[in-house]
Design a protein around this motif. Structure first.
Motif, PDB file in Angstrom:
ATOM      1  N   THR A 236       0.828  -1.216   0.000  1.00 52.39           N
ATOM      2  CA  THR A 236       0.000   0.000   0.000  1.00 52.39           C
ATOM      3  C   THR A 236       0.858   1.260   0.000  1.00 52.39           C
ATOM      4  N   VAL A 237       1.811   1.278  -0.952  1.00 54.19           N
ATOM      5  CA  VAL A 237       2.639   2.464  -1.155  1.00 54.19           C
ATOM      6  C   VAL A 237       2.539   2.868  -2.622  1.00 54.19           C
ATOM      7  N   GLU A 238       2.896   4.089  -2.910  1.00 56.35           N
ATOM      8  CA  GLU A 238       2.884   4.604  -4.277  1.00 56.35           C
ATOM      9  C   GLU A 238       4.034   3.989  -5.072  1.00 56.35           C
ATOM     10  N   GLN A 239       3.853   3.935  -6.391  1.00 53.37           N
ATOM     11  CA  GLN A 239       4.874   3.369  -7.275  1.00 53.37           C
ATOM     12  C   GLN A 239       6.259   4.013  -7.094  1.00 53.37           C
ATOM     13  N   PRO A 240       6.345   5.361  -7.032  1.00 57.04           N
ATOM     14  CA  PRO A 240       7.682   5.965  -6.868  1.00 57.04           C
ATOM     15  C   PRO A 240       8.373   5.521  -5.570  1.00 57.04           C
ATOM     16  N   THR A 241       7.594   5.347  -4.517  1.00 52.08           N
ATOM     17  CA  THR A 241       8.170   4.881  -3.249  1.00 52.08           C
ATOM     18  C   THR A 241       8.710   3.468  -3.404  1.00 52.08           C
ATOM     19  N   MET A 242       7.930   2.605  -4.076  1.00 51.05           N
ATOM     20  CA  MET A 242       8.377   1.226  -4.283  1.00 51.05           C
ATOM     21  C   MET A 242       9.595   1.196  -5.191  1.00 51.05           C
ATOM     22  N   THR A 243       9.630   2.047  -6.204  1.00 52.36           N
ATOM     23  CA  THR A 243      10.790   2.115  -7.093  1.00 52.36           C
ATOM     24  C   THR A 243      12.054   2.420  -6.292  1.00 52.36           C
ATOM     25  N   ALA A 244      11.968   3.416  -5.426  1.00 53.76           N
ATOM     26  CA  ALA A 244      13.128   3.801  -4.606  1.00 53.76           C
ATOM     27  C   ALA A 244      13.514   2.681  -3.644  1.00 53.76           C
ATOM     28  N   THR A 245      12.513   2.059  -3.017  1.00 52.70           N
ATOM     29  CA  THR A 245      12.792   0.975  -2.067  1.00 52.70           C
ATOM     30  C   THR A 245      13.478  -0.192  -2.765  1.00 52.70           C
ATOM     31  N   LEU A 246      12.950  -0.591  -3.919  1.00 56.53           N
ATOM     32  CA  LEU A 246      13.555  -1.707  -4.648  1.00 56.53           C
ATOM     33  C   LEU A 246      14.959  -1.372  -5.124  1.00 56.53           C
ATOM     34  N   GLY A 247      15.179  -0.127  -5.503  1.00 55.25           N
ATOM     35  CA  GLY A 247      16.531   0.292  -5.896  1.00 55.25           C
ATOM     36  C   GLY A 247      17.522   0.121  -4.759  1.00 55.25           C
ATOM     37  N   ARG A 248      17.116   0.530  -3.551  1.00 55.95           N
ATOM     38  CA  ARG A 248      17.995   0.381  -2.381  1.00 55.95           C
ATOM     39  C   ARG A 248      18.171  -1.094  -2.025  1.00 55.95           C
ATOM     40  N   MET A 249      17.087  -1.861  -2.130  1.00 50.33           N
ATOM     41  CA  MET A 249      17.180  -3.288  -1.795  1.00 50.33           C
ATOM     42  C   MET A 249      18.083  -4.028  -2.770  1.00 50.33           C
ATOM     43  N   GLU A 250      18.015  -3.658  -4.043  1.00 48.08           N
ATOM     44  CA  GLU A 250      18.894  -4.279  -5.034  1.00 48.08           C
ATOM     45  C   GLU A 250      20.340  -3.883  -4.761  1.00 48.08           C
ATOM     46  N   ARG A 251      20.570  -2.617  -4.486  1.00 46.77           N
ATOM     47  CA  ARG A 251      21.919  -2.131  -4.162  1.00 46.77           C
ATOM     48  C   ARG A 251      22.494  -2.884  -2.959  1.00 46.77           C
ATOM     49  N   ASP A 252      21.633  -3.156  -1.955  1.00 46.60           N
ATOM     50  CA  ASP A 252      22.072  -3.820  -0.730  1.00 46.60           C
ATOM     51  C   ASP A 252      22.068  -5.343  -0.836  1.00 46.60           C
TER      52      ASP A 252
END
Length: 146
Positions: A60-76
């Motif tokens: 239940t988050v907006e697409q831009p928030t999920m995009t940023a979260t997934l970017g950080r998760m992939e980086r980590d």
């Protein structure tokens, strides 16, 4: 009229949520896990692969928030992305080995924090708390969908 914060459902819920989050940050930081990763970790912990849109809907988050979260998760190193065989325009997200290793750690931390938060409540008060919160959430979700 004077607003009394201890009599405001929204204020009290937000205050409790901030305290939960602060404790999550404190206990997850030494493990290298950001609390924002939790919805994705739990959504994918069964080994499934989901699109970014499906993850955003579940969290239940907006697409831009999920995009940023997934970017950080992939980086980590917590997730990996792969082509979606059913739709060449999208990718599927899966947990990496690091992601799977993080799930039980997060579950232990969440359990510990929940125990801390509820330790002064009787069993009946705990059941009542969850029942009332479920009703509040259902009511607000109904309003949000109309």
């Amino acid at each position: 009229m004077t607003l009394i914060r201890e009599e405001s459902a929204g204020y009290m819920t937000n205050w409790a949520a901030r305290l939960f989050f602060r404790e999550l940050e404190k206990q997850l930081a030494p493990l290298g896990i950001n609390p924002a990763y939790m919805p994705v970790l739990f959504a994918l912990s069964d080994g499934s692969a989901l699109t970014q849109k499906e993850l955003a809907d579940r969290a239940t988050v907006e697409q831009p928030t999920m995009t940023a979260t997934l970017g950080r998760m992939e980086r980590d190193g917590f997730i990996r992305r792969e082509p979606n065989p059913e739709d060449g325009r999208s990718v599927l997200v899966r947990l990496s080995e690091t992601g799977f290793e993080g799930v039980p750690q997060v579950q232990r931390v969440v359990s510990t924090i929940n125990q801390m938060a509820l330790q002064t409540l009787s069993e009946a008060e705990r059941r009542s708390f969850f029942s009332v919160m479920g009703k509040i959430i259902a009511s607000l979700e109904m309003q949000a969908s109309s």
